[in-house]
Enzyme design. Structure first.
Site, short mmCIF file in Angstrom:
data_model
loop_
_atom_site.label_atom_id
_atom_site.label_comp_id
_atom_site.label_asym_id
_atom_site.label_seq_id
_atom_site.Cartn_x
_atom_site.Cartn_y
_atom_site.Cartn_z
N CYS A 278 -12.83 -49.02 18.11
CA CYS A 278 -12.71 -47.58 17.81
C CYS A 278 -13.44 -47.24 16.50
CB CYS A 278 -11.22 -47.25 17.74
SG CYS A 278 -10.77 -45.92 16.64
N CYS B 184 -11.43 -45.97 13.63
CA CYS B 184 -10.61 -47.00 12.99
C CYS B 184 -11.45 -47.78 11.99
CB CYS B 184 -10.06 -47.99 14.02
SG CYS B 184 -9.06 -47.19 15.28
#
Ligand SMILES: Cc1cc2nc3c(=O)[nH]c(=O)nc-3n(C[C@H](O)[C@H](O)[C@H](O)COP(=O)(O)OP(=O)(O)OC[C@H]3O[C@@H](n4cnc5c(N)ncnc54)[C@H](O)[C@@H]3O)c2cc1C
Length: 494
Positions: free
Chosen positions: A55, A58
């Site tokens: 991600c 992230c």
């Protein structure tokens, strides 16, 4: 930076080496170690970040999270032992169920709560865990830290440096602080063992002294995991510490070192690399010697009357043989040698140790003042302070030559302070308990099936006998039944 076979200690100490410039302070957890790490941490709170390694958001969030984690995690933490910062990669298959149970709906998603409240979340959904909350405003390092500050009533800042805000967390006049020392008692036990091994101090003339100290730890250490580890060392002692263990044979020497090195006396997670109650306000003040005092006092209030002289000689010999501070061991031994009548009451021994410690304090008050070596936040004092224990001071006030103590009250105070209060943080973690011996026994059952108790150690345990509590009796009976079993087997073979 983690592996399911590591203990949480190595995980907590792990530093990402992928990129030499960037430290991973946050502890990477997975479904296998999640409960263990969160159950065993001394921290009062935990943050768990659920993320996915693929991600992009992230990845961009990571430097923010790390800036905060730097303050709280690892041996060089600015504020150690308060908040454990962790992360779980939900894109890793092993963690699917764990992430599901936290109803992770987006990445990254952050949760906050007391560490123990996260435990078992792998097997039950978190909706039932009202103490675990979603952090709804942690998008940047600043916002995350101010969210944390709000929850804890603190004023942590991202640029805090080690020891800078020490005064906020140490309050020498609060007797409740001793509860944090239970972690230091573990740290001191483990450190003592590491020093003994590191300095090759187990010799033919010191082995017996170590065996006796281990017996004391098995029966009375305030931490269950240290009791368990000490029992394991004791039972394997003759294999682990053969008489010729520091022989000239280098390979043999290394093998023994390796075998002993694998024996972590308080479990895989200790030492953690930092002190809590015994943390000084500067590098290299307090720490181990403070932890050792607390360990000795905590043992002294746990022994039975019948063990008091054994405990006295064991501690004297232990300090003499294994406390590597030359001046300390000499002074302490002098105090030991001046005792002429054997102790037969645990009260008398606990009070002797208290008074010996105060004699050291008295000397150090002067010495540190003249040399300017005192830790300014933790001045030496004659202990306990009146505000800790008013009834310890006789109402007739002070004599000219010093304080007049009510020794019954001092003993009562020591029992409470180093007894119940010391282990109060452990209560809901199942590490301690007055029935600690039984809990340790339960833990030991599987390991005893796998090992053969060597004769010397078995004898040592037998010498400790039932006067040393259920554990010693248990070992003795195990040894007997094992002998009986071997006897039967050898008859069968014939
Ligand atoms: C056996 C032994 C002998 C030592 N001898 C020397 C020496 O000769 N010279 C030297 O320079 N250093 C000596 N030290 C080290 C020194 O005593 C301190 O441990 C060290 O300076 C760190 O001090 P501290 O402020 O952490 O408090 P410590 O003195 O380590 O005390 C730790 C904690 O114990 C509690 N405490 C204090 N006094 C008492 C008491 N009388 N009874 C019960 N609890 C108490 C307090 O909560 C205190 O914070 C010795 C240490 C040990 C374990």
């Amino acid at each position: 930076a983690s592996s399911s076979s590591w203990g949480s200690r190595s995980i907590l100490r792990a530093v990402n080496t992928d990129n030499a410039d960037v430290h991973d302070y946050a502890v990477e957890l997975n479904a296998t170690n999640f409960d263990e790490v969160l159950r065993d941490t001394p921290a009062s709170f935990a943050v768990v970040e659920f993320f996915a390694h693929w991600c992009p958001a992230c990845r961009n969030y990571k430097p923010h999270y790390e800036k905060v984690a730097r303050l709280f995690n690892g041996p060089d933490a600015v504020h150690p032992g308060i908040i454990l910062m962790t992360r779980v990669d939900c894109a890793s298959k092993i963690n699917t169920k764990l992430c599901d149970n936290f109803s992770v709906g987006h990445y990254p998603m952050l949760f906050w709560g007391p560490p123990s409240k996260f435990v078992s979340a792998g097997s039950e959904p978190t909706q039932t865990k009202s103490d675990v909350r979603v952090i709804d405003d942690g998008r940047t390092a600043d916002r995350l830290l101010s969210w944390i500050n709000k929850q804890t009533g603190s004023s942590f800042a991202l640029d805090d440096q080690k020891f800078e805000n020490e005064h906020l967390f140490s309050n020498v006049s609060d007797p409740g602080q001793i509860a944090r020392a239970v972690y230091d008692v573990e740290e001191a036990t483990s450190t003592a063992f590491e020093i003994i091994l590191g300095h090759k101090m187990i010799k033919s003339n010191t082995r017996a002294s170590l065996v006796k100290f281990l017996q004391l730890l098995v029966a009375h250490h305030p931490s269950r995991r240290c009791r368990k580890g000490s029992a394991e060392v004791l039972v394997n002692f003759d294999d682990l510490c053969p008489l010729d263990m520091w022989s000239a044979d280098r390979q043999e020497d290394q093998d023994v070192q390796a075998a002993l090195g694998n024996f972590q006396i308080c479990g895989r997670d200790v030492p953690r690399g930092y002190w809590m109650f015994c943390r000084g306000s500067k590098n290299d003040t307090r720490g181990f010697s403070c932890g050792l005092w607390v360990l000795l006092h905590s043992l002294s209030v746990r022994i039975e009357d019948g063990e008091s002289n054994f405990a006295f000689t064991t501690m004297c010999d232990f300090v003499h043989n294994f406390f590597i501070c030359e001046e300390c061991r000499r002074h302490f031994y002098d105090m030991c040698s001046s005792v002429s009548t054997p102790f037969n009451k645990s009260r008398d021994f606990a009070l002797w140790l208290w008074s010996a410690h105060n004699k050291v304090n008295e000397r150090l008050i002067k010495e540190e003042a003249s040399l300017g070596t005192a830790d300014p936040k933790f001045p030496k004092m004659i202990w306990p302070l009146r505000q800790f224990c008013p009834s310890c001071y006789l109402s007739r006030n002070q004599k000219n030559d010093g304080i007049e103590w009510d020794q019954d009250e001092v003993f009562k105070f020591l029992k409470e302070y180093y007894g119940k209060t010391l282990v109060s943080l452990y209560k809901d973690k199942g590490i301690n308990g007055n029935d600690g011996t039984n809990r340790a026994l339960e833990d030991l059952v599987p390991s005893t099936n796998a090992i053969v108790v060597p004769l010397g150690a078995a004898l040592a345990v037998a010498v400790a006998s039932c006067a040393f509590g259920a554990l010693a009796c248990y070992w003795r009976s195990q040894q007997k039944s094992r002998k009986y079993f071997h006897h039967l087997r050898s008859l069968k073979n014939i």
